[in-house]
Design a protein around this motif. Structure first.
Motif, PDB file in Angstrom:
ATOM      1  N   ASN A 231      49.149  58.008  67.700  1.00 58.62           N
ATOM      2  CA  ASN A 231      47.886  58.012  68.446  1.00 58.62           C
ATOM      3  C   ASN A 231      46.786  57.219  67.752  1.00 58.62           C
ATOM      4  OD1 ASN A 231      48.890  59.557  70.546  1.00 58.62           O
ATOM      5  ND2 ASN A 231      48.329  61.505  69.580  1.00 58.62           N
ATOM      6  N   THR A 232      47.123  56.590  66.642  1.00 55.91           N
ATOM      7  CA  THR A 232      46.131  55.859  65.863  1.00 55.91           C
ATOM      8  C   THR A 232      46.017  54.417  66.366  1.00 55.91           C
ATOM      9  OG1 THR A 232      46.668  57.217  63.930  1.00 55.91           O
ATOM     10  CG2 THR A 232      45.456  55.187  63.526  1.00 55.91           C
ATOM     11  N   HIS A 233      44.794  53.954  66.505  1.00 60.96           N
ATOM     12  CA  HIS A 233      44.506  52.575  66.926  1.00 60.96           C
ATOM     13  C   HIS A 233      44.575  51.644  65.702  1.00 60.96           C
ATOM     14  CE1 HIS A 233      41.904  54.165  70.486  1.00 60.96           C
ATOM     15  NE2 HIS A 233      42.518  55.184  69.903  1.00 60.96           N
ATOM     16  N   PRO A 234      44.668  50.346  65.905  1.00 59.93           N
ATOM     17  CA  PRO A 234      44.862  49.607  67.152  1.00 59.93           C
ATOM     18  C   PRO A 234      46.287  49.780  67.684  1.00 59.93           C
ATOM     19  CG  PRO A 234      43.906  48.186  65.445  1.00 59.93           C
ATOM     20  CD  PRO A 234      44.418  49.428  64.768  1.00 59.93           C
ATOM     21  N   PHE A 235      46.442  49.423  68.978  1.00 59.32           N
ATOM     22  CA  PHE A 235      47.747  49.400  69.614  1.00 59.32           C
ATOM     23  C   PHE A 235      48.168  47.946  69.807  1.00 59.32           C
ATOM     24  CE2 PHE A 235      45.576  53.270  71.040  1.00 59.32           C
ATOM     25  CZ  PHE A 235      46.472  54.219  70.579  1.00 59.32           C
ATOM     26  N   GLN A 236      49.469  47.699  69.744  1.00 55.25           N
ATOM     27  CA  GLN A 236      49.968  46.324  69.787  1.00 55.25           C
ATOM     28  C   GLN A 236      51.121  46.180  70.769  1.00 55.25           C
ATOM     29  OE1 GLN A 236      51.937  45.075  66.197  1.00 55.25           O
ATOM     30  NE2 GLN A 236      52.730  43.224  67.170  1.00 55.25           N
ATOM     31  N   TYR A 237      51.105  45.062  71.485  1.00 63.51           N
ATOM     32  CA  TYR A 237      52.252  44.632  72.279  1.00 63.51           C
ATOM     33  C   TYR A 237      52.370  43.119  72.128  1.00 63.51           C
ATOM     34  CZ  TYR A 237      55.302  43.381  76.120  1.00 63.51           C
ATOM     35  OH  TYR A 237      56.330  42.860  76.859  1.00 63.51           O
ATOM     36  N   GLY A 238      53.450  42.651  71.540  1.00 65.97           N
ATOM     37  CA  GLY A 238      53.581  41.211  71.297  1.00 65.97           C
ATOM     38  C   GLY A 238      52.392  40.714  70.496  1.00 65.97           C
ATOM     39  N   PRO A 239      51.719  39.645  70.953  1.00 65.84           N
ATOM     40  CA  PRO A 239      50.561  39.138  70.217  1.00 65.84           C
ATOM     41  C   PRO A 239      49.278  39.913  70.496  1.00 65.84           C
ATOM     42  CG  PRO A 239      50.958  37.756  72.122  1.00 65.84           C
ATOM     43  CD  PRO A 239      52.090  38.777  72.082  1.00 65.84           C
ATOM     44  N   TRP A 240      49.298  40.816  71.481  1.00 62.51           N
ATOM     45  CA  TRP A 240      48.073  41.487  71.921  1.00 62.51           C
ATOM     46  C   TRP A 240      47.803  42.762  71.121  1.00 62.51           C
ATOM     47  CZ3 TRP A 240      44.645  39.147  74.933  1.00 62.51           C
ATOM     48  CH2 TRP A 240      45.081  38.048  75.680  1.00 62.51           C
ATOM     49  N   VAL A 241      46.534  42.923  70.739  1.00 61.55           N
ATOM     50  CA  VAL A 241      46.109  44.088  69.964  1.00 61.55           C
ATOM     51  C   VAL A 241      44.832  44.645  70.594  1.00 61.55           C
ATOM     52  CG1 VAL A 241      45.279  44.878  67.714  1.00 61.55           C
ATOM     53  CG2 VAL A 241      47.181  43.268  67.845  1.00 61.55           C
ATOM     54  N   PHE A 242      44.740  45.967  70.652  1.00 57.98           N
ATOM     55  CA  PHE A 242      43.670  46.640  71.400  1.00 57.98           C
ATOM     56  C   PHE A 242      43.156  47.837  70.609  1.00 57.98           C
ATOM     57  CE2 PHE A 242      42.649  50.162  74.338  1.00 57.98           C
ATOM     58  CZ  PHE A 242      41.674  49.585  75.144  1.00 57.98           C
ATOM     59  N   ALA A 243      41.833  48.005  70.590  1.00 59.79           N
ATOM     60  CA  ALA A 243      41.209  49.182  69.989  1.00 59.79           C
ATOM     61  C   ALA A 243      40.089  49.655  70.912  1.00 59.79           C
ATOM     62  CB  ALA A 243      40.658  48.867  68.596  1.00 59.79           C
ATOM     63  N   HIS A 244      39.962  50.963  71.047  1.00 63.82           N
ATOM     64  CA  HIS A 244      39.091  51.569  72.061  1.00 63.82           C
ATOM     65  C   HIS A 244      38.158  52.576  71.410  1.00 63.82           C
ATOM     66  CE1 HIS A 244      38.994  54.571  75.703  1.00 63.82           C
ATOM     67  NE2 HIS A 244      37.964  53.743  75.777  1.00 63.82           N
ATOM     68  N   ASN A 245      36.905  52.537  71.791  1.00 64.75           N
ATOM     69  CA  ASN A 245      35.956  53.595  71.457  1.00 64.75           C
ATOM     70  C   ASN A 245      35.556  54.229  72.775  1.00 64.75           C
ATOM     71  OD1 ASN A 245      34.077  55.337  70.404  1.00 64.75           O
ATOM     72  ND2 ASN A 245      32.522  53.765  70.043  1.00 64.75           N
ATOM     73  N   GLY A 246      36.192  55.334  73.113  1.00 69.73           N
ATOM     74  CA  GLY A 246      35.886  55.914  74.408  1.00 69.73           C
ATOM     75  C   GLY A 246      36.837  57.004  74.821  1.00 69.73           C
ATOM     76  N   ASN A 247      36.884  57.223  76.121  1.00 67.98           N
ATOM     77  CA  ASN A 247      37.580  58.367  76.668  1.00 67.98           C
ATOM     78  C   ASN A 247      37.716  58.154  78.172  1.00 67.98           C
ATOM     79  OD1 ASN A 247      38.412  61.334  76.308  1.00 67.98           O
ATOM     80  ND2 ASN A 247      36.851  61.524  77.899  1.00 67.98           N
ATOM     81  N   ILE A 248      38.700  58.769  78.772  1.00 66.45           N
ATOM     82  CA  ILE A 248      38.792  58.830  80.227  1.00 66.45           C
ATOM     83  C   ILE A 248      38.636  60.291  80.640  1.00 66.45           C
ATOM     84  CG2 ILE A 248      40.270  58.516  82.249  1.00 66.45           C
ATOM     85  CD1 ILE A 248      41.501  56.109  80.882  1.00 66.45           C
ATOM     86  N   LYS A 249      37.572  60.562  81.355  1.00 64.18           N
ATOM     87  CA  LYS A 249      37.259  61.941  81.762  1.00 64.18           C
ATOM     88  C   LYS A 249      38.366  62.487  82.664  1.00 64.18           C
ATOM     89  CE  LYS A 249      33.465  64.645  83.760  1.00 64.18           C
ATOM     90  NZ  LYS A 249      32.092  64.574  84.342  1.00 64.18           N
ATOM     91  N   ASN A 250      38.737  63.725  82.405  1.00 68.43           N
ATOM     92  CA  ASN A 250      39.784  64.394  83.200  1.00 68.43           C
ATOM     93  C   ASN A 250      41.076  63.567  83.188  1.00 68.43           C
ATOM     94  OD1 ASN A 250      37.995  66.508  83.979  1.00 68.43           O
ATOM     95  ND2 ASN A 250      37.167  65.195  85.598  1.00 68.43           N
ATOM     96  N   PHE A 251      41.449  63.102  82.009  1.00 69.51           N
ATOM     97  CA  PHE A 251      42.595  62.208  81.879  1.00 69.51           C
ATOM     98  C   PHE A 251      43.873  62.820  82.453  1.00 69.51           C
ATOM     99  CE2 PHE A 251      46.102  60.653  79.004  1.00 69.51           C
ATOM    100  CZ  PHE A 251      46.217  59.409  79.605  1.00 69.51           C
ATOM    101  N   ASP A 252      44.120  64.097  82.201  1.00 69.74           N
ATOM    102  CA  ASP A 252      45.340  64.733  82.693  1.00 69.74           C
ATOM    103  C   ASP A 252      45.416  64.680  84.218  1.00 69.74           C
ATOM    104  OD1 ASP A 252      46.238  65.288  80.174  1.00 69.74           O
ATOM    105  OD2 ASP A 252      45.447  67.331  80.141  1.00 69.74           O
ATOM    106  N   LYS A 253      44.269  64.758  84.858  1.00 72.11           N
ATOM    107  CA  LYS A 253      44.211  64.720  86.325  1.00 72.11           C
ATOM    108  C   LYS A 253      44.622  63.351  86.867  1.00 72.11           C
ATOM    109  CE  LYS A 253      40.851  65.116  90.109  1.00 72.11           C
ATOM    110  NZ  LYS A 253      39.419  65.411  90.446  1.00 72.11           N
ATOM    111  N   PHE A 254      44.246  62.294  86.134  1.00 70.45           N
ATOM    112  CA  PHE A 254      44.454  60.940  86.634  1.00 70.45           C
ATOM    113  C   PHE A 254      45.630  60.212  85.978  1.00 70.45           C
ATOM    114  CE2 PHE A 254      39.798  61.629  87.159  1.00 70.45           C
ATOM    115  CZ  PHE A 254      39.749  61.560  88.548  1.00 70.45           C
ATOM    116  N   LYS A 255      46.250  60.839  84.997  1.00 66.04           N
ATOM    117  CA  LYS A 255      47.254  60.147  84.193  1.00 66.04           C
ATOM    118  C   LYS A 255      48.377  59.553  85.042  1.00 66.04           C
ATOM    119  CE  LYS A 255      50.317  60.702  80.215  1.00 66.04           C
ATOM    120  NZ  LYS A 255      50.783  61.628  79.147  1.00 66.04           N
ATOM    121  N   ASP A 256      48.954  60.335  85.932  1.00 67.40           N
ATOM    122  CA  ASP A 256      50.079  59.847  86.732  1.00 67.40           C
ATOM    123  C   ASP A 256      49.659  58.684  87.629  1.00 67.40           C
ATOM    124  OD1 ASP A 256      51.769  61.673  85.583  1.00 67.40           O
ATOM    125  OD2 ASP A 256      51.647  63.115  87.233  1.00 67.40           O
TER     126      ASP A 256
END
Length: 282
Positions: free
Chosen positions: A90-115
């Motif tokens: 669960n630790t940032h950054p996240f990587q896929y191929g050459p792409w790397v991503f880091a986030h400062n934030g949250n998605i409200k009610n994530f469990d509700k919208f995850k699917d």
């Protein structure tokens, strides 16, 4: 929440001061953001990613890594967990191929919208979602839209294409989960979409409610008389559209750099030739 640091430059540079020794360095900030750290730097176009679930200020590896990193592109992150347990996955950054991503934030009610959000992610990306955070899912949500307009395995993504894709993704995301919180002082359960994304060549940042600052020039460069790349853009806002460096930080770092806050919804980035591009996701 978390803290971000991003760096792009025309020359390989060390970032030890920004990560460790500056008065407001990430290591110092980790006292308030103790739930893991990650540093990604690019060598010959390839990302090298080192992460730990330990607190950066108490982790000798963080000091070691920060001391040896010398690169044209760096992204670093320290975590204050809101969703997902404290773990390496669960630790940032996240990587896929050459792409790397880091986030400062949250998605409200994530469990509700995850699917519903997962349904928007391409099947070939889904199998790489290893952790339980909304941030990792957001990364692949963004990549899925980007993959429609460019080859995400290559390094030739223009800043215009990247910014346009992010605008599309944010519009789609907010249509599902609702708008992100417009001010930094909201509860950490609110939606915030401040992040950094790079493929090592093109880098972009989005201010999605949580504060973020950028710098493209210094008050005075101490190497102005010795650096072969010194130009007027090193000590003043660019007039050519190109910059020699671009730095992002969740908090201004004490030193010579001039810091400017990103406005709400602002997208700022550079391409492989360090052409500065400023637009809005709104």
């Amino acid at each position: 929440m978390c803290r971000l640091f991003g760096f792009r430059s025309i020359i390989q540079s060390q970032v030890h001061h920004s990560l460790v020794s500056a008065e407001n360095a990430l290591e110092v900030q980790s006292n308030r953001h103790p739930d893991g750290w990650g540093v990604c730097y690019y060598i010959a176009g390839s990302p090298h990613l080192i992460k730990s679930e330990k607190t950066a200020v108490n982790d000798s590896i963080f000091k070691t890594v920060s001391g040896v990193v010398s690169s044209e592109t760096v992204i670093a992150h320290i975590r204050n967990a809101t969703l997902g347990k404290v773990s390496l996955l669960n630790t940032h950054p996240f990587q896929y191929g050459p792409w790397v991503f880091a986030h400062n934030g949250n998605i409200k009610n994530f469990d509700k919208f995850k699917d519903q959000l997962l349904d928007e992610i391409k099947p070939r990306f889904k199998r790489f979602i290893l952790g339980s955070t909304d941030s990792e899912l957001l990364f692949y949500f963004l990549l899925s839209d980007l993959d429609d307009v460019t080859d995400t395995t290559k390094l030739d993504c223009s800043i215009e294409v990247l910014q346009a894709s992010i605008k599309k993704s944010i519009k789609k995301l907010t249509s599902i989960v609702g708008d992100y919180c417009p001010h930094d002082e909201g509860k950490n359960t609110e939606t915030y979409l401040t992040f950094l994304l790079t493929n090592g060549s093109t880098m972009v940042a989005h201010q999605g409610g949580k504060k973020l600052y950028y710098s493209t020039f210094k008050v005075k460069c101490v190497e102005r008389d010795t650096c072969p790349h010194f130009s007027v853009e090193c000590e003043a806002p660019t007039v050519t559209g190109k910059v020699n460096h671009l730095i992002f930080s969740s908090e201004p770092l004490h030193g010579e750099n001039t810091w400017i806050p990103l406005e709400l919804g602002q997208l700022i980035g550079v391409d492989s030739e360090m052409k500065l591009s400023i637009s809005s996701s709104n």
